[in-house]
Design a protein around this motif. Structure first.
Motif, PDB file in Angstrom:
ATOM      1  N   LYS A  51       0.864  -1.716  -0.145  1.00 23.72           N
ATOM      2  CA  LYS A  51      -0.261   0.159  -0.585  1.00 23.72           C
ATOM      3  C   LYS A  51       0.926   1.679  -0.294  1.00 23.72           C
ATOM      4  CE  LYS A  51      -4.186  -1.566   1.724  1.00 23.72           C
ATOM      5  NZ  LYS A  51      -5.180  -2.106   2.907  1.00 23.72           N
ATOM      6  N   LEU A  53       3.756   2.075  -0.980  1.00 26.30           N
ATOM      7  CA  LEU A  53       4.623   1.843  -2.130  1.00 26.30           C
ATOM      8  C   LEU A  53       6.319   2.072  -1.880  1.00 26.30           C
ATOM      9  CD1 LEU A  53       3.414   4.745  -4.745  1.00 26.30           C
ATOM     10  CD2 LEU A  53       2.542   2.829  -4.308  1.00 26.30           C
ATOM     11  N   ARG A  56       6.695  -1.484  -5.085  1.00 26.01           N
ATOM     12  CA  ARG A  56       5.495  -1.664  -5.715  1.00 26.01           C
ATOM     13  C   ARG A  56       6.222  -1.937  -7.363  1.00 26.01           C
ATOM     14  NH1 ARG A  56       8.552   0.461  -9.829  1.00 26.01           N
ATOM     15  NH2 ARG A  56       7.077   1.099 -10.693  1.00 26.01           N
ATOM     16  N   ILE A  61       4.459  -6.915  -7.041  1.00 23.46           N
ATOM     17  CA  ILE A  61       3.423  -6.597  -6.054  1.00 23.46           C
ATOM     18  C   ILE A  61       2.708  -8.055  -6.214  1.00 23.46           C
ATOM     19  CG2 ILE A  61       3.054  -4.316  -5.159  1.00 23.46           C
ATOM     20  CD1 ILE A  61       0.636  -4.777  -7.015  1.00 23.46           C
ATOM     21  N   GLN A  98      -6.472  -7.819  -1.741  1.00 17.92           N
ATOM     22  CA  GLN A  98      -7.324  -6.097  -2.336  1.00 17.92           C
ATOM     23  C   GLN A  98      -6.403  -4.740  -2.088  1.00 17.92           C
ATOM     24  OE1 GLN A  98     -10.863  -5.685  -0.157  1.00 17.92           O
ATOM     25  NE2 GLN A  98     -10.831  -8.336  -0.640  1.00 17.92           N
ATOM     26  N   ALA A  99      -5.025  -5.342  -1.565  1.00 23.36           N
ATOM     27  CA  ALA A  99      -4.074  -4.237  -1.020  1.00 23.36           C
ATOM     28  C   ALA A  99      -4.259  -2.803  -2.409  1.00 23.36           C
ATOM     29  CB  ALA A  99      -2.725  -4.297  -0.791  1.00 23.36           C
ATOM     30  N   ARG A 100      -3.811  -3.355  -3.311  1.00 24.11           N
ATOM     31  CA  ARG A 100      -3.898  -2.211  -4.655  1.00 24.11           C
ATOM     32  C   ARG A 100      -5.177  -2.924  -5.094  1.00 24.11           C
ATOM     33  NH1 ARG A 100       1.293  -0.061  -6.587  1.00 24.11           N
ATOM     34  NH2 ARG A 100      -0.231   2.194  -6.986  1.00 24.11           N
ATOM     35  N   THR A 102      -4.988  -2.023  -8.888  1.00 23.60           N
ATOM     36  CA  THR A 102      -5.395  -2.122 -10.791  1.00 23.60           C
ATOM     37  C   THR A 102      -4.856  -3.336 -10.963  1.00 23.60           C
ATOM     38  OG1 THR A 102      -5.951   0.035 -10.623  1.00 23.60           O
ATOM     39  CG2 THR A 102      -5.063  -0.416 -12.183  1.00 23.60           C
ATOM     40  N   ASP A 250      -0.752  -2.115 -16.201  1.00 27.11           N
ATOM     41  CA  ASP A 250      -0.769  -2.998 -14.946  1.00 27.11           C
ATOM     42  C   ASP A 250      -2.009  -3.475 -14.951  1.00 27.11           C
ATOM     43  OD1 ASP A 250       0.435  -0.285 -13.975  1.00 27.11           O
ATOM     44  OD2 ASP A 250       0.031  -1.333 -11.953  1.00 27.11           O
ATOM     45  N   GLU A 300      -6.551   2.867  -8.958  1.00 25.58           N
ATOM     46  CA  GLU A 300      -7.191   3.235  -7.391  1.00 25.58           C
ATOM     47  C   GLU A 300      -7.009   4.788  -7.612  1.00 25.58           C
ATOM     48  OE1 GLU A 300      -2.908   1.851  -6.778  1.00 25.58           O
ATOM     49  OE2 GLU A 300      -2.752   2.498  -4.324  1.00 25.58           O
ATOM     50  N   ARG A 302      -5.468   7.320  -4.889  1.00 32.15           N
ATOM     51  CA  ARG A 302      -4.134   7.685  -4.293  1.00 32.15           C
ATOM     52  C   ARG A 302      -4.528   9.072  -2.929  1.00 32.15           C
ATOM     53  NH1 ARG A 302      -0.836   3.469  -3.741  1.00 32.15           N
ATOM     54  NH2 ARG A 302       0.786   4.686  -2.520  1.00 32.15           N
ATOM     55  N   ALA A 377      -4.025   6.339  -9.789  1.00 31.23           N
ATOM     56  CA  ALA A 377      -2.294   6.091  -9.856  1.00 31.23           C
ATOM     57  C   ALA A 377      -2.619   5.727 -11.592  1.00 31.23           C
ATOM     58  CB  ALA A 377      -2.404   4.960  -9.127  1.00 31.23           C
TER      59      ALA A 377
END
Ligand code: MRU
Length: 406
Positions: A51, A53, A56, A61, A98-100, A102, A250, A300, A302, A377
């Motif tokens: 989360k 970064l 990243r 990830i 679910q941490a990030r 996209t 991504d 996402e 941010r 993002a």
């Protein structure tokens, strides 16, 4: 010619000491000024690192997500039977995925580890053997990712001619993967073959993955690099200073629409206008065949702080027992000394415990109060602006209908 990637560090790795596991990663929030590593020995620590970064880049990830499950298996799982263990692991997997939102690599990696765990449990492995197999499988993501990136590099380098000048955005380099990189993997392969003359590297606001990370990687690799602000790409492309744009991805929808770091779509529009080829480099796993088009990709949002000010870290390197040393030593004797800045912002000084070095971490506000911020993002580049998608399986080009068919 020597391999230009020899001086690049590994991004994320796994270490088992006795019965204790650790996910190690380079702290990318502090590069290039500070080269620190972070070791996570809980899955929550890995989620936090993703989360924030610390780690990243889509493939990196993904690998970290797989290793988050390994660290939970080794250090945190306490169930006494296979069924209870699998149920608990499902809950952990869902949190990690679910941490990030996209980059599809994260949920793809976590789901693969869960599918593997289910399959091995169905084979009737004991809990002990099941855990060992899961850890070994999660660790294999590291070597697999590097092999995929090297294959992308080989395919993509076929597009380059001697003297190629390439523009890239954000960091789709070694730091965005376990090692080697996707878009930069092509540049490294091409440079090793004597095909790359120069790279134009967009700084990539708001958190400067281009200026901090890509420029750092390229300079370590010895590749001539010119740093530009994101809003200079029309000048650079319009003046014929670049032969091709190569970026990472991504998430790619089934028709080829591609989500990548915010700003990518603008570069693609400009490249089309000036007739510069625009390529996307990504593992096959980035292609999400469940999404018909880019409109379905979740973007996402941010924190506003990424735009309202700048974060930075560094060191005070003092002479032992000098007046600066004595002052900093006194200040940090009882722990980090934190300052709140007038007008917003924080500055903290901490000890580094080698007898003369002190670290600082800052976030300095450079914008006024009372404004709203929009901070997506990623953006989505329509397939029609992309000339090729370079994967480990080869290069996809658009069909006659203007879309990609994977
Ligand atoms: O927010 P980040 O740094 O994780 O975003 C990464 C990107 O968007 C990169 O540009 C990249 O192309 C995808 S990872 C190879």
């Amino acid at each position: 010619m020597a391999d230009c990637t020899e001086k690049l560090p590994r991004t994320v790795w796994w270490q088992l000491e006795g019965s204790h596991g650790g996910v190690w990663m380079i702290d990318q929030t502090k590069l290039p000024v500070v080269g620190e590593t972070v070791c996570c020995d809980t899955y929550a620590c890995v989620i936090d690192a993703i989360k924030r970064l610390v780690v990243r880049g889509a493939p990196a990830i993904g690998v970290s997500g797989a290793l988050a499950l390994a660290v939970w298996v080794v250090n945190e799982s306490s169930q006494s039977d296979v069924e209870g263990f699998i149920t608990a692991m499902e809950g952990v997997a869902s949190e990690v995925a679910q941490a990030r939102p996209t980059a599809v690599a994260l949920s793809w990696a976590v789901n693969r580890v869960m599918d593997f765990a289910h399959a091995k449990a169905a084979e009737g492995l004991t809990l002990e053997h099941l855990k060992a197999a899961i850890v070994e499988f999660a660790e294999s993501f590291i070597t697999e990712d590097e092999a995929i990136n090297r294959a992308i590099g080989k395919h993509g380098a076929k597009l380059l001619k001697p003297g190629s000048r390439i523009m890239t955005h954000c960091n789709a380099g070694s730091l965005a993967t376990a090692f080697f990189g996707t878009a930069l993997g092509i540049i490294y392969t091409g440079f090793n073959a004597g095909l790359v003359e120069r790279v134009y590297c967009c700084e990539t606001r708001p958190v400067n993955q281009g200026g901090r990370l890509t420029a750092w990687e390229l300079s370590r690799a010895g590749i001539p690099t010119t740093l530009i602000c994101d809003n200079m790409s029309a000048t650079v492309l319009g003046k014929g200073m670049v032969d091709a744009v190569i970026v990472g991805a991504d998430r790619i929808a089934a028709n080829g629409d591609t989500a990548n770091k915010i700003g990518t779509c603008g570069h693609a529009i400009i490249a089309k206008r000036f007739g510069v080829p625009f390529y996307v480099a990504a593992p096959m796993a980035t292609i999400d065949m469940s999404l018909a088009s880019g409109e379905e990709i979740v973007i996402e949002q941010r924190s506003a702080s990424e735009i309202l000010g700048n974060a930075s870290s560094g060191f005070f390197d003092t002479i032992a027992k000098s007046p600066e040393f004595e002052a900093l030593d006194t200040m940090t004797h009882d722990g980090p000394m934190e300052f709140s800045m007038v007008g917003g912002g924080r500055f903290a000084i901490d000890r580094d415990l080698d007898g003369r070095t002190f670290a600082y971490h800052s976030w300095l506000r450079n914008t006024p109060d009372g404004i709203d911020v929009f901070n997506p993002a990623f953006d989505v580049t329509p397939a029609e602006l992309i000339d090729g998608i370079i994967t480990e399986n080869g290069i996809y080009t658009r069909g006659e209908d203007g879309a990609f068919h994977f």
